[in-house]
Motif scaffolding. Structure first.
Motif, PDB file in Angstrom:
ATOM      1  N   ALA A  38       0.869  -1.186  -0.233  1.00  0.00           N
ATOM      2  CA  ALA A  38       0.061   0.072  -0.142  1.00  0.00           C
ATOM      3  C   ALA A  38       0.754   1.338  -0.124  1.00  0.00           C
ATOM      4  O   ALA A  38       0.595   2.208   0.680  1.00  0.00           O
ATOM      5  CB  ALA A  38      -0.865   0.009   1.179  1.00  0.00           C
ATOM      6  N   GLY A  99       5.088   9.492  11.333  1.00  0.00           N
ATOM      7  CA  GLY A  99       4.089   8.782  10.656  1.00  0.00           C
ATOM      8  C   GLY A  99       2.803   8.801  11.404  1.00  0.00           C
ATOM      9  O   GLY A  99       2.935   8.932  12.724  1.00  0.00           O
ATOM     10  N   ALA A 100       1.627   8.064  10.668  1.00  0.00           N
ATOM     11  CA  ALA A 100       0.298   8.033  11.242  1.00  0.00           C
ATOM     12  C   ALA A 100       0.606   7.100  12.447  1.00  0.00           C
ATOM     13  O   ALA A 100      -0.089   7.015  13.470  1.00  0.00           O
ATOM     14  CB  ALA A 100      -0.706   7.720  10.492  1.00  0.00           C
ATOM     15  N   ILE A 101       1.408   5.950  12.099  1.00  0.00           N
ATOM     16  CA  ILE A 101       1.716   4.646  13.029  1.00  0.00           C
ATOM     17  C   ILE A 101       2.112   5.196  14.376  1.00  0.00           C
ATOM     18  O   ILE A 101       1.421   4.537  15.238  1.00  0.00           O
ATOM     19  CB  ILE A 101       2.719   3.805  12.106  1.00  0.00           C
ATOM     20  N   TYR A 125      -6.865  -2.548   8.744  1.00  0.00           N
ATOM     21  CA  TYR A 125      -5.320  -2.317   8.406  1.00  0.00           C
ATOM     22  C   TYR A 125      -4.472  -3.226   9.652  1.00  0.00           C
ATOM     23  O   TYR A 125      -4.859  -2.942  11.101  1.00  0.00           O
ATOM     24  CB  TYR A 125      -4.866  -0.923   8.767  1.00  0.00           C
ATOM     25  N   CYS A 171     -10.227   2.959   9.795  1.00  0.00           N
ATOM     26  CA  CYS A 171      -9.743   3.574   8.846  1.00  0.00           C
ATOM     27  C   CYS A 171     -10.849   4.001   7.733  1.00  0.00           C
ATOM     28  O   CYS A 171     -11.306   3.079   7.301  1.00  0.00           O
ATOM     29  CB  CYS A 171      -8.433   3.064   8.418  1.00  0.00           C
ATOM     30  N   ASN A 175      -8.034   0.999   4.502  1.00  0.00           N
ATOM     31  CA  ASN A 175      -7.276  -0.283   3.872  1.00  0.00           C
ATOM     32  C   ASN A 175      -7.641  -1.398   4.865  1.00  0.00           C
ATOM     33  O   ASN A 175      -7.698  -1.399   6.073  1.00  0.00           O
ATOM     34  CB  ASN A 175      -5.567   0.168   4.432  1.00  0.00           C
ATOM     35  N   ASP A 203      -7.912   6.710  11.687  1.00  0.00           N
ATOM     36  CA  ASP A 203      -6.737   6.749  10.847  1.00  0.00           C
ATOM     37  C   ASP A 203      -7.465   7.384   9.406  1.00  0.00           C
ATOM     38  O   ASP A 203      -8.093   6.516   8.808  1.00  0.00           O
ATOM     39  CB  ASP A 203      -6.237   5.410  10.833  1.00  0.00           C
ATOM     40  N   ALA A 205      -5.579   8.162   6.744  1.00  0.00           N
ATOM     41  CA  ALA A 205      -4.285   8.210   5.953  1.00  0.00           C
ATOM     42  C   ALA A 205      -4.621   8.492   4.565  1.00  0.00           C
ATOM     43  O   ALA A 205      -3.966   9.264   3.763  1.00  0.00           O
ATOM     44  CB  ALA A 205      -3.551   6.975   5.996  1.00  0.00           C
ATOM     45  N   TYR A 206      -5.624   7.924   4.042  1.00  0.00           N
ATOM     46  CA  TYR A 206      -6.190   8.055   2.707  1.00  0.00           C
ATOM     47  C   TYR A 206      -7.175   9.242   2.488  1.00  0.00           C
ATOM     48  O   TYR A 206      -7.900   9.139   1.297  1.00  0.00           O
ATOM     49  CB  TYR A 206      -6.571   6.640   2.099  1.00  0.00           C
ATOM     50  N   THR A 234      -1.456  11.853   8.079  1.00  0.00           N
ATOM     51  CA  THR A 234      -0.124  11.313   7.678  1.00  0.00           C
ATOM     52  C   THR A 234       0.156  12.101   6.467  1.00  0.00           C
ATOM     53  O   THR A 234      -0.862  12.546   5.463  1.00  0.00           O
ATOM     54  CB  THR A 234       0.266   9.873   7.455  1.00  0.00           C
ATOM     55  N   THR A 236       2.376  10.547   4.516  1.00  0.00           N
ATOM     56  CA  THR A 236       2.846   9.427   3.718  1.00  0.00           C
ATOM     57  C   THR A 236       2.029   9.173   2.333  1.00  0.00           C
ATOM     58  O   THR A 236       2.770   9.017   1.377  1.00  0.00           O
ATOM     59  CB  THR A 236       2.929   8.340   4.437  1.00  0.00           C
ATOM     60  N   LYS A 237       0.662   9.364   2.235  1.00  0.00           N
ATOM     61  CA  LYS A 237       0.326   8.564   1.232  1.00  0.00           C
ATOM     62  C   LYS A 237      -0.197  10.149   0.504  1.00  0.00           C
ATOM     63  O   LYS A 237       0.068  10.135  -0.786  1.00  0.00           O
ATOM     64  CB  LYS A 237      -1.321   8.045   1.648  1.00  0.00           C
ATOM     65  N   ARG A 245       8.558   9.544   7.040  1.00  0.00           N
ATOM     66  CA  ARG A 245       8.108   9.310   8.495  1.00  0.00           C
ATOM     67  C   ARG A 245       7.460  10.326   9.377  1.00  0.00           C
ATOM     68  O   ARG A 245       8.143  10.580  10.325  1.00  0.00           O
ATOM     69  CB  ARG A 245       9.022   8.283   9.493  1.00  0.00           C
TER      70      ARG A 245
HETATM   71  C1  LIG Z   1      -4.251   2.953   6.802  1.00  0.00           C
HETATM   72  C2  LIG Z   1      -3.063   3.059   7.152  1.00  0.00           C
HETATM   73  N1  LIG Z   1      -2.579   3.858   8.083  1.00  0.00           N
HETATM   74  C3  LIG Z   1      -1.243   4.339   8.198  1.00  0.00           C
HETATM   75  C4  LIG Z   1      -0.459   3.754   7.325  1.00  0.00           C
HETATM   76  C5  LIG Z   1       1.069   4.192   7.482  1.00  0.00           C
HETATM   77  O1  LIG Z   1       1.070   5.695   7.603  1.00  0.00           O
HETATM   78  P1  LIG Z   1       2.468   6.188   8.137  1.00  0.00           P
HETATM   79  O2  LIG Z   1       3.510   5.860   6.962  1.00  0.00           O
HETATM   80  O3  LIG Z   1       2.149   7.540   8.169  1.00  0.00           O
HETATM   81  O4  LIG Z   1       2.958   5.763   9.464  1.00  0.00           O
HETATM   82  C6  LIG Z   1      -0.654   3.135   6.168  1.00  0.00           C
HETATM   83  C7  LIG Z   1       0.292   2.532   5.213  1.00  0.00           C
HETATM   84  O5  LIG Z   1      -0.050   1.529   4.695  1.00  0.00           O
HETATM   85  C8  LIG Z   1      -2.239   2.533   6.374  1.00  0.00           C
HETATM   86  O6  LIG Z   1      -2.709   1.809   5.095  1.00  0.00           O
END
Ligand SMILES: Cc1ncc(COP(=O)(O)O)c(C=O)c1O
Length: 391
Positions: A38, A99-101, A125, A171, A175, A203, A205-206, A234, A236-237, A245
């Motif tokens: 992803a 990152g979101a993580i 996810y 999320c 995902n 979350d 992210a998208y 995030t 990231t996407k 990160r």
């Molecule tokens: C739903 C979701 N949240 C968070 C992440 C990762 O986010 P980050 O790179 O900001 O930690 C992903 C990555 O695949 C994701 O699919």
């Protein structure tokens, strides 16, 4: 060799990542068609790279920032939340994270005690499941309603609440399913949270990759929810910044102070170079985001067309967002998604992710990513056409 260490129960319970396993196996296959990650395949836009380089050259990145992040970045995030998420935030309600993580992990750590439960509409996810486990919590998976497009099962969620439930974590866009939970359902979820004194952890992210007539809705935009939501975001996407990160979260100020206490032992602060890159991303032109979205719409449509030709093998719900989809495997062999995906990799040289990686509710499915080129999708499906014809 013997050793004196004993792994903690928390970590022991965490299963090996099927995504990483497929990546490892894919490396052994020459000229593989890769639909497993992803992760955006485009590079970070040049103006963001340039801003980071300039911050390095100006000597701005050698030290820590405030634990909660650079003030100018948080100010810009506040503007973005108002503009795009309809959230009235203050800089004191923002924490910049790795990152979101890391933000999600810190939020879960701050909100639950051992044995507490978090409800996860699922398939979801896989990292969210692990985040609950590592905080010694119990993930409670409530199946999404697949036949209706993987929507939330509002009654199922209500029925899963126990005295130990602390939060609902989701999320959207999703995902792995690509569902965009609509405003109506999210308002129902908000009502459940308020009635049961639960937190919602999102979350998002998208958030910018939403297609057709769908709309991304941030549950924190509901004024009554202001003390009941932690929203995670995030770069990231949105800006193809996987490796930088960098992400952030929003919650009420008192809770942010508590989440920051969980953030510090893991990160101290988010990487400062990445904070400058993120600042440039928010301040600069948003054309790159539009370009990515247009590309994903194109590749989504292409993937759906190709799946239509394999309708005796897969049945799918068309994703309204993200760049992922989650077809059900109609063949008997698909009941064990891990074996099915490994076989597909070995025999057809197509790398996908087994549905079981996203919780037991994902078994019998596989996840396909369309954040790749049209050529990659064509290559993968040309191979699958031949493979399934010869089965
Ligand atoms: C739903 C979701 N949240 C968070 C992440 C990762 O986010 P980050 O790179 O900001 O930690 C992903 C990555 O695949 C994701 O699919």
């Amino acid at each position: 060799m013997s050793h004196d260490w004993r792994v903690s129960n928390r970590v022991e319970q965490i299963q090996k990542s099927a995504i990483h396993e497929m990546t490892r196996l894919s490396k052994e296959v020459e000229d593989v068609a890769f639909l497993s990650w992803a992760k955006p395949t485009s590079g970070t836009p040049e103006h963001i790279n340039e801003a980071a380089i300039s911050a390095v050259k100006s000597g701005l990145v050698g030290g820590y920032s405030q634990n909660s992040g650079l003030l100018e970045l948080r100010e810009e995030i506040v503007r973005k939340l108002k503009r795009d998420n309809n959230i009235d935030a203050d800089i004191s309600q923002i924490l910049v994270t790795v990152g979101a993580i890391e933000g999600l992990s810190a939020a879960v750590m701050a909100l639950i005690d051992p044995g507490d439960e978090i409800i996860l509409p699922s398939p979801t996810y896989s990292t969210h499941i692990r985040q609950v486990i590592i905080a010694s919590g119990k993930p409670v998976l409530v199946p999404l309603i697949e036949e209706e497009g993987f929507i939330l099962d509002i009654d199922g969620i209500k029925n899963a609440i126990t005295p130990k439930t602390r939060a609902i974590m989701y999320c959207s866009p999703s995902n792995p399913t690509g569902t965009v939970f609509d405003e109506k359902q999210l308002r129902q979820l908000a009502k459940i949270a308020l009635e049961n004194k639960l937190m919602i952890i999102t979350d998002e992210a998208y958030e910018y990759f939403v297609f057709d007539n769908q709309k991304h809705f941030s549950i924190a935009s509901i004024p009554e929810m202001k003390n009941n939501v932690v929203s995670c975001y995030t770069f990231t996407k949105t800006y193809a910044m996987t490796g930088w990160r960098i992400g952030y979260l929003h919650a009420e100020e008192k809770l942010i102070l508590q989440i920051t206490k969980a953030h510090i032992p893991f990160a101290i602060c988010a990487p400062v170079i990445s904070q400058y890159a993120a600042l440039a991303a928010l301040k600069g032109s948003q054309d790159c985001v539009k370009k990515f979205r247009e590309h994903y719409l194109l590749t989504r449509n292409l993937m759906c067309e190709r799946l239509d030709r394999l309708n005796s093998i897969f049945e799918y719900q068309k994703p309204g967002g993200s760049y992922l989809m989650f077809p059900q495997i109609l063949l008997e062999a698909g009941k064990d998604s891990t074996t099915f995906c490994k076989q597909l990799l070995k025999e057809a040289k197509v790398s996908t992710t087994p549905g079981i990686a996203f919780g037991f509710t994902g078994e019998g499915h596989l996840r396909l990513s369309f954040c790749v080129s049209e050529e990659e999708i064509a290559k993968a499906f040309d191979r699958m056409d031949i493979y399934f014809k010869n089965l």
